[in-house]
Design a protein around this motif. Structure first.
Motif, PDB file in Angstrom:
ATOM      1  N   ARG A  16       4.562   8.348  -4.428  1.00 45.28           N
ATOM      2  CA  ARG A  16       4.068   8.980  -5.641  1.00 45.28           C
ATOM      3  C   ARG A  16       4.990  10.124  -6.051  1.00 45.28           C
ATOM      4  NH1 ARG A  16       0.715   5.840  -8.159  1.00 45.28           N
ATOM      5  NH2 ARG A  16       0.244   7.681  -9.377  1.00 45.28           N
TER       6      ARG A  16
ATOM      7  N   LYS B 156      -4.431   5.440   3.065  1.00 39.88           N
ATOM      8  CA  LYS B 156      -3.378   6.265   2.475  1.00 39.88           C
ATOM      9  C   LYS B 156      -3.563   7.715   2.937  1.00 39.88           C
ATOM     10  CE  LYS B 156      -3.002   3.618  -1.809  1.00 39.88           C
ATOM     11  NZ  LYS B 156      -2.334   2.485  -1.210  1.00 39.88           N
TER      12      LYS B 156
ATOM     13  N   ASP C  99       5.132   6.613  -9.690  1.00 41.64           N
ATOM     14  CA  ASP C  99       5.914   6.552  -8.459  1.00 41.64           C
ATOM     15  C   ASP C  99       7.358   6.982  -8.702  1.00 41.64           C
ATOM     16  OD1 ASP C  99       3.976   5.679  -6.704  1.00 41.64           O
ATOM     17  OD2 ASP C  99       4.391   3.556  -7.037  1.00 41.64           O
TER      18      ASP C  99
ATOM     19  N   ASP D  35       7.456  -7.404   1.091  1.00 42.56           N
ATOM     20  CA  ASP D  35       7.022  -6.022   0.867  1.00 42.56           C
ATOM     21  C   ASP D  35       6.681  -5.942  -0.619  1.00 42.56           C
ATOM     22  OD1 ASP D  35       6.769  -3.320   0.420  1.00 42.56           O
ATOM     23  OD2 ASP D  35       8.744  -2.777   1.177  1.00 42.56           O
ATOM     24  N   THR D  36       5.375  -5.907  -0.908  1.00 45.46           N
ATOM     25  CA  THR D  36       4.909  -6.098  -2.292  1.00 45.46           C
ATOM     26  C   THR D  36       4.517  -4.781  -2.925  1.00 45.46           C
ATOM     27  OG1 THR D  36       2.639  -6.447  -1.519  1.00 45.46           O
ATOM     28  CG2 THR D  36       4.046  -8.400  -1.692  1.00 45.46           C
ATOM     29  N   TRP D  37       5.196  -4.399  -3.979  1.00 46.53           N
ATOM     30  CA  TRP D  37       4.819  -3.174  -4.702  1.00 46.53           C
ATOM     31  C   TRP D  37       3.938  -3.526  -5.893  1.00 46.53           C
ATOM     32  CZ3 TRP D  37       5.129  -1.625  -9.763  1.00 46.53           C
ATOM     33  CH2 TRP D  37       4.677  -0.304 -10.006  1.00 46.53           C
ATOM     34  N   TRP D  38       2.806  -2.882  -5.969  1.00 50.49           N
ATOM     35  CA  TRP D  38       1.918  -3.035  -7.120  1.00 50.49           C
ATOM     36  C   TRP D  38       0.829  -1.982  -7.034  1.00 50.49           C
ATOM     37  CZ3 TRP D  38      -3.160  -5.627  -6.634  1.00 50.49           C
ATOM     38  CH2 TRP D  38      -3.443  -6.029  -5.326  1.00 50.49           C
ATOM     39  N   GLN D  39      -0.087  -1.984  -7.982  1.00 45.90           N
ATOM     40  CA  GLN D  39      -1.111  -0.946  -8.078  1.00 45.90           C
ATOM     41  C   GLN D  39      -2.431  -1.544  -8.562  1.00 45.90           C
ATOM     42  OE1 GLN D  39       1.150   1.238 -11.178  1.00 45.90           O
ATOM     43  NE2 GLN D  39       1.279   2.888  -9.668  1.00 45.90           N
ATOM     44  N   THR D  40      -3.491  -0.796  -8.366  1.00 44.98           N
ATOM     45  CA  THR D  40      -4.785  -1.192  -8.919  1.00 44.98           C
ATOM     46  C   THR D  40      -4.615  -1.503 -10.408  1.00 44.98           C
ATOM     47  OG1 THR D  40      -5.864   0.311  -7.374  1.00 44.98           O
ATOM     48  CG2 THR D  40      -7.178  -0.422  -9.257  1.00 44.98           C
TER      49      THR D  40
ATOM     50  N   GLY E 173       0.789  -1.225   0.000  1.00 46.44           N
ATOM     51  CA  GLY E 173       0.000   0.000   0.000  1.00 46.44           C
ATOM     52  C   GLY E 173       0.820   1.274   0.000  1.00 46.44           C
ATOM     53  N   GLU E 174       1.987   1.222   0.588  1.00 50.47           N
ATOM     54  CA  GLU E 174       2.847   2.398   0.633  1.00 50.47           C
ATOM     55  C   GLU E 174       4.234   1.911   1.026  1.00 50.47           C
ATOM     56  OE1 GLU E 174       2.148   4.926   4.077  1.00 50.47           O
ATOM     57  OE2 GLU E 174       0.679   3.489   4.791  1.00 50.47           O
ATOM     58  N   PRO E 175       5.220   2.768   0.899  1.00 47.36           N
ATOM     59  CA  PRO E 175       6.546   2.340   1.352  1.00 47.36           C
ATOM     60  C   PRO E 175       6.474   2.040   2.844  1.00 47.36           C
ATOM     61  CG  PRO E 175       6.656   4.408   0.109  1.00 47.36           C
ATOM     62  CD  PRO E 175       5.210   4.145   0.376  1.00 47.36           C
TER      63      PRO E 175
HETATM   64  C1  7RM Z   1      -1.912  -2.422  -4.050  1.00 46.60           C
HETATM   65  C2  7RM Z   1      -2.171  -0.936  -3.956  1.00 46.60           C
HETATM   66  C3  7RM Z   1      -0.776   1.982  -5.551  1.00 46.60           C
HETATM   67  C4  7RM Z   1       0.307   2.876  -5.010  1.00 46.60           C
HETATM   68  C5  7RM Z   1       1.622   2.708  -5.694  1.00 46.60           C
HETATM   69  C6  7RM Z   1       2.602   3.153  -4.625  1.00 46.60           C
HETATM   70  C7  7RM Z   1       1.959   2.648  -3.352  1.00 46.60           C
HETATM   71  C8  7RM Z   1       1.796   0.166  -2.967  1.00 46.60           C
HETATM   72  C9  7RM Z   1       3.777  -0.288  -2.180  1.00 46.60           C
HETATM   73  C10 7RM Z   1       3.724   1.089  -2.498  1.00 46.60           C
HETATM   74  C11 7RM Z   1       5.910   1.361  -1.817  1.00 46.60           C
HETATM   75  C12 7RM Z   1       4.996  -0.805  -1.635  1.00 46.60           C
HETATM   76  N1  7RM Z   1      -2.802  -0.379  -5.023  1.00 46.60           N
HETATM   77  N2  7RM Z   1       2.476   1.331  -2.971  1.00 46.60           N
HETATM   78  N3  7RM Z   1       2.566  -0.816  -2.481  1.00 46.60           N
HETATM   79  N4  7RM Z   1       4.786   1.898  -2.320  1.00 46.60           N
HETATM   80  N5  7RM Z   1       6.030   0.065  -1.490  1.00 46.60           N
HETATM   81  N6  7RM Z   1       5.126  -2.095  -1.290  1.00 46.60           N
HETATM   82  O1  7RM Z   1      -1.830  -0.321  -2.984  1.00 46.60           O
HETATM   83  O2  7RM Z   1      -3.566   1.427  -6.518  1.00 46.60           O
HETATM   84  O3  7RM Z   1      -4.201   1.510  -4.172  1.00 46.60           O
HETATM   85  O4  7RM Z   1      -1.964   2.078  -4.784  1.00 46.60           O
HETATM   86  O5  7RM Z   1       0.566   2.559  -3.631  1.00 46.60           O
HETATM   87  O6  7RM Z   1       2.654   4.545  -4.579  1.00 46.60           O
HETATM   88  O7  7RM Z   1       1.689   3.482  -6.865  1.00 46.60           O
HETATM   89  S1  7RM Z   1      -3.204   1.190  -5.151  1.00 46.60           S
END
Ligand code: 7RM
Length: 650
Positions: free
Chosen positions: A520, A614, A505, A416-421, A392-394
């Motif tokens: 972001r 967030k 990001d 620690d999983t980075w991804w997006q909608t 969801g965030e760093p």
């Molecule tokens: C799954 C989700 C996406 C945004 C993304 C980042 C931030 C998500 C991480 C992260 C650092 C992580 N979908 N983000 N995971 N930043 N490390 N592991 O959150 O569409 O709601 O948000 O969230 O900025 O662009 S989301």
């Protein structure tokens, strides 16, 4: 301006190697296997993905072609047909999983239900027949506005079974938000409940739906689940009780196959502008991605009890509560309510009682647990846990270390999983037992993912320097477009740099090729020519023993370009004083450097957040600048937080 890089100021350099014990049983075997498969996935993607798709999915008709890529539009597994619900349910019924728990549910009041795969299949079939009876068919849009109860998953899977497109609207959204989303996709049916439980109170979902539906001419029918039993107004002819319809419906339903590219769902997500974007995901690629990442990133085993704390209203709830785990035949633990109801140890209590083995949550939640105090954790054993996840965030290193020590007892790998909608599924992540981890880094790309950190001219920045995060090459679970707005899709994601997906990001690779996402791009500040990731300043603040949570924004400043304004909530028992304010400014200067010394420290009792946790920096920026809070605040969890921040302005 154009060739500035994001100043990297993190000093984190700890490395945690996977234990031999975890590695021995890991689904992926070894780092060498990861390397080999990763190389194949990016060098020969068609071959790699064809094999995965055949191995993992059950097809009604085999696909003829793996990928058609007409930038920026991708089509995956062309000519193939399959049914998502069949992949999540029916195919488990001829196996030992038939009587295995698919969902273990706990409501906030403490009610518990266990639903086996056989039972879930029956409920989905019945509800698919209900929807058919209401006129829902392939391609129709169905809005789902429900609490976190098993019927939310039933509704989603029933839509998928029929080839209808669901759009789940988070239960915390207002009627305005429902109206906008329903109108944008022209939903025909809305599925909701009389209410849901949250912090001991009833969230009146149906009341919000009624208000929204005054302005949504496309909606013909409303199905209402009885969850709380509170008095509920029903509109004759339009509204029907879930239980009334289901009693009359047959539990038999023959699933048919749908094209790989048949739309599966629309999920609205906020962009930098007010109007939410309807991210569209389709059938085969999304299912493959969610199934495969769940299997490898969570090292899923037949005996796991898997708990992802996300609501189904967010993409994490789609991919890692419903589709990914169920396609794998896993046991999902689902919880309806707040993490501090009746006490701050609700999660730890549930983990012990249900024997949860995998726990996936967000840094904002972890910081809340830290703030509530270690004693609530120490009361419980947590011995069943074997793997932890963050999304969801760093995640700031302090939170990572706390998670590792207090929750994982130094025994559980953290992914620690980075991804997006938009990406649909996890893109950059450690593989547990395989990848050495560093607190705050999401580490290395998953199969088929080629992340690039580039400067304003599209040039790769040197290792250690920051830049903007792009993804090269299409991947199966990528968004296909924005509903009704292909132009915005092209502009938003594909026009920064031709041929590359722009994630929005800021990030950097370290000397080991590990990825650090700093947040972001619009959260990146420029102070006296230095770009500073807000996440790094926040991380420094949170490392101070008095600070619970921090948010950093820029305020226009004649001299520096931007001045650093920080909003801080303190830990319980700590008093916010002038001295502490000075101490925090000095602390950040010490941790990062004088360039990051906050110009202004403001104490707050709470920070404005979206319902997914967030921090809404856009709002803080407006407050910091001393102006009015303009723009869309419909995604804000609690507006009174903003009022409180404004009234204590100095
Ligand atoms: C799954 C989700 C996406 C945004 C993304 C980042 C931030 C998500 C991480 C992260 C650092 C992580 N979908 N983000 N995971 N930043 N490390 N592991 O959150 O569409 O709601 O948000 O969230 O900025 O662009 S989301």
């Amino acid at each position: 301006m154009t060739d500035q890089t994001i100043t990297s100021v993190s000093r984190e350099n700890r490395v945690f190697r996977p234990s031999a014990e975890f590695q021995r049983q890991a689904n992926l075997g070894s780092f060498a296997t990861y390397k080999r498969l990763y190389a194949e996935s990016v060098n020969a993607p068609a071959k790699f993905w064809a094999r995965q798709a055949k191995e993992l999915l059950t097809w009604r008709r085999p696909f003829k072609e793996v990928l058609k890529w007409k930038l920026p539009h991708a089509k995956w597994f062309i000519g193939g047909q399959l049914n998502v619900a069949e992949n999540c349910l029916d195919r488990h019924l001829d196996t030992a999983r038939s009587n295995k728990a698919a969902i273990i549910f706990e409501g906030e009041p403490g009610d518990i239900r266990t639903i086996t795969y056989k039972q879930l299949h029956r409920e989905v079939c019945q509800f698919a027949n209900v929807l058919t009876g209401l006129g829902v068919g392939k391609g129709d849009r169905v809005a789902i506005y429900m609490p976190m109860v098993p019927e939310a998953a039933v509704a989603m899977l029933a839509c998928a079974r029929l080839g209808a497109i669901h759009t789940v609207i988070f239960g915390g959204f207002s009627s305005e938000a429902i109206k906008d989303r329903v109108n944008d996709c022209q939903a025909k049916v809305v599925i909701t409940a009389d209410g849901g439980w949250r912090r001991g109170k009833i969230i009146e979902l149906k009341v919000n739906v009624d208000r929204a539906l005054a302005g949504t001419p496309s909606v013909e029918k409303v199905v209402v689940l009885r969850r709380t039993g509170n008095a509920t107004a029903m509109t004759e002819g339009r509204d029907h009780w879930w239980h009334d319809l289901v009693t009359l419906a047959s539990p038999m339903h023959k699933a048919r196959g749908f094209d790989s590219e048949n739309p599966l769902f629309i999920l609205y997500t906020s962009g930098s502008t007010g109007k939410p974007k309807g991210v569209l995901h389709t059938t085969a690629g999304y299912l493959l991605g969610s199934m495969m990442t769940t299997k490898y990133v969570f090292d899923l085993k037949e005996t796991d009890v898997y708990f992802c704390t996300a609501d189904v209203g967010w993409v994490t709830g789609h991919s890692y509560v419903v589709y990914g785990p169920l396609a794998n035949g896993a046991t999902v633990f689902m919880y309806e309510g707040a993490p501090n109801q009746p006490g701050p140890d609700r999660f730890w209590d549930m983990i012990d009682r249900h024997g949860v083995t995998i726990f996936y949550t967000a840094p904002t939640a972890i910081r809340a647990f830290m703030r509530w105090g270690d004693d609530y954790v120490k009361k419980h054993s947590l011995a069943s846990l074997r793997l932890l996840g963050s999304v969801g965030e760093p995640i700031n290193p302090e939170a990572w270390m706390w998670y590792h020590t207090l929750i994982g007892k130094k025994r559980c790998p953290i992914v620690d999983t980075w991804w997006q909608t938009e990406t649909g599924v996890i893109m950059v992540t450690p593989l547990p037992g395989i990848t050495p981890t560093k607190p705050g880094s999401c580490t290395l790309p998953f199969f088929g993912v080629v992340p690039k950190v580039l400067d304003e001219n599209g040039k790769e920045v040197p290792k250690g320097s920051g830049g903007r995060l792009f993804l090269k090459q299409p991947w199966p679970s990528m968004l296909r477009t924005l509903w009704n707005d292909d132009d915005r899709f092209k502009k938003q994601y594909w026009s920064e740099l031709p041929g590359y997906y722009f994630a929005g990001d800021g990030a950097r690779f370290d000397k080991d090729g590990y990825l650090w996402v700093v947040g972001r791009i619009d959260d990146v500040l420029n102070v006296s020519g230095h770009r500073i990731g807000t996440a790094e300043v926040e991380s420094a603040l949170v490392s101070h023993p008095s600070v619970a949570e921090a948010a950093v924004v820029g305020r226009p400043d004649e001299l520096k370009g931007q001045a650093l304004v920080v909003f801080v909530t303190v830990k319980s028992g700590v008093t916010a004083t002038k001295e502490l304010r000075e101490e925090l400014r000095a602390h950040v200067a010490k941790e990062i450097g004088a360039l990051a010394r906050p110009d202004d420290v403001r104490f707050a009792t709470a920070l404005p957040k979206t319902r997914s946790g967030k921090i809404m920096r856009r709002i803080l920026k407006e407050i910091a600048a001393g102006g009015e809070v303009r723009g869309d605040t419909t995604t804000l969890e609690d507006f009174s937080v903003v009022a409180a921040l404004q009234s204590q302005e100095e």
